[in-house]
Design a protein around this motif. Sequence first.
Motif, mmCIF file in Angstrom:
data_model
loop_
_atom_site.group_PDB
_atom_site.id
_atom_site.type_symbol
_atom_site.label_atom_id
_atom_site.label_comp_id
_atom_site.label_asym_id
_atom_site.label_seq_id
_atom_site.Cartn_x
_atom_site.Cartn_y
_atom_site.Cartn_z
ATOM 1 N N VAL A 153 5.455 1.972 -21.973
ATOM 2 C CA VAL A 153 4.973 3.355 -22.057
ATOM 3 C C VAL A 153 4.539 3.736 -23.471
ATOM 4 C CG1 VAL A 153 6.331 4.140 -20.091
ATOM 5 C CG2 VAL A 153 7.237 4.437 -22.384
ATOM 6 N N MET A 154 4.924 2.958 -24.440
ATOM 7 C CA MET A 154 4.538 3.262 -25.824
ATOM 8 C C MET A 154 3.168 2.651 -26.118
ATOM 9 S SD MET A 154 7.070 4.981 -26.675
ATOM 10 C CE MET A 154 8.562 5.252 -25.780
ATOM 11 N N ILE A 155 2.138 3.365 -25.714
ATOM 12 C CA ILE A 155 0.781 2.826 -25.820
ATOM 13 C C ILE A 155 -0.048 3.512 -26.897
ATOM 14 C CG2 ILE A 155 0.696 2.030 -23.431
ATOM 15 C CD1 ILE A 155 -0.762 4.653 -22.750
ATOM 16 N N LYS A 156 0.577 4.341 -27.711
ATOM 17 C CA LYS A 156 -0.170 5.085 -28.722
ATOM 18 C C LYS A 156 -0.190 4.375 -30.070
ATOM 19 C CE LYS A 156 0.734 9.422 -26.444
ATOM 20 N NZ LYS A 156 1.482 10.666 -26.456
ATOM 21 N N GLY A 157 0.328 3.166 -30.110
ATOM 22 C CA GLY A 157 0.229 2.380 -31.333
ATOM 23 C C GLY A 157 1.381 2.534 -32.301
ATOM 24 N N TYR A 158 2.497 3.114 -31.894
ATOM 25 C CA TYR A 158 3.595 3.302 -32.830
ATOM 26 C C TYR A 158 4.859 2.544 -32.447
ATOM 27 C CZ TYR A 158 4.591 6.916 -29.351
ATOM 28 O OH TYR A 158 4.791 7.601 -28.184
ATOM 29 N N TRP A 159 4.744 1.514 -31.640
ATOM 30 C CA TRP A 159 5.917 0.729 -31.251
ATOM 31 C C TRP A 159 6.353 -0.151 -32.409
ATOM 32 C CZ3 TRP A 159 9.544 0.572 -27.697
ATOM 33 C CH2 TRP A 159 10.320 -0.578 -27.615
ATOM 34 N N MET A 160 7.591 0.074 -32.866
ATOM 35 C CA MET A 160 8.147 -0.731 -33.949
ATOM 36 C C MET A 160 9.401 -1.500 -33.509
ATOM 37 S SD MET A 160 6.012 -0.102 -36.324
ATOM 38 C CE MET A 160 6.719 -0.660 -37.833
ATOM 39 N N GLY A 161 9.882 -1.254 -32.289
ATOM 40 C CA GLY A 161 11.039 -1.969 -31.770
ATOM 41 C C GLY A 161 12.370 -1.283 -31.979
ATOM 42 N N ASN A 162 12.382 -0.178 -32.738
ATOM 43 C CA ASN A 162 13.650 0.517 -32.967
ATOM 44 C C ASN A 162 14.248 1.038 -31.666
ATOM 45 O OD1 ASN A 162 15.683 1.719 -34.781
ATOM 46 N ND2 ASN A 162 14.857 3.639 -33.983
ATOM 47 N N PHE A 174 4.549 19.779 -27.658
ATOM 48 C CA PHE A 174 3.396 19.173 -28.318
ATOM 49 C C PHE A 174 2.991 17.809 -27.740
ATOM 50 C CE2 PHE A 174 5.459 21.773 -31.632
ATOM 51 C CZ PHE A 174 4.451 22.699 -31.808
ATOM 52 N N MET A 175 3.851 17.224 -26.907
ATOM 53 C CA MET A 175 3.514 15.910 -26.351
ATOM 54 C C MET A 175 4.049 15.776 -24.927
ATOM 55 S SD MET A 175 5.917 13.040 -28.123
ATOM 56 C CE MET A 175 6.754 12.073 -26.914
ATOM 57 N N ALA A 176 3.315 15.043 -24.140
ATOM 58 C CA ALA A 176 3.716 14.787 -22.752
ATOM 59 C C ALA A 176 4.875 13.788 -22.731
ATOM 60 C CB ALA A 176 2.530 14.233 -21.965
ATOM 61 N N PRO A 177 5.693 13.829 -21.681
ATOM 62 C CA PRO A 177 6.786 12.851 -21.591
ATOM 63 C C PRO A 177 6.279 11.423 -21.444
ATOM 64 C CG PRO A 177 6.856 14.427 -19.761
ATOM 65 C CD PRO A 177 5.661 14.749 -20.580
#
Length: 115
Positions: A46-55, A88-91
């Motif tokens: 679901v993390m498709i906005k380019g900010y996946w860092m694995g935390n 400010f952001m969708a789930p």
Amino acid sequence: MDVRGIEALINKMGDMQDDIDDDIDFIIKKRSQQFSAQTVTSAKSVMIKGYWMGNLARMIEATKTGKLKYTITSNAHYSGFLEYGTRFMAPEAFMKPVYEKFAPQIAKDISRLLE
């Protein structure tokens, strides 16, 4: 099963309950581990906005919290914002879809065990 006397019956029933508890605990433990792994996979998808860092994946854990009770949590401070969204952001739900998949499976496993 050969049981003579009320004391023997009570002891045998106690042993049977312990065996069932152990079996159910094994099922719930196994499913909670699978749930945790699937939640990590779901979070990545679901993390498709380019900010996946694995935390977020590192913060998801399954813990035994009581008799026949396991809790799957994400200790990342922002997990709730991702799961439920903000104004400010969708789930970007990553736990609920996995829960909806595993809850009926656990019920089926326990039902099958008790039959």
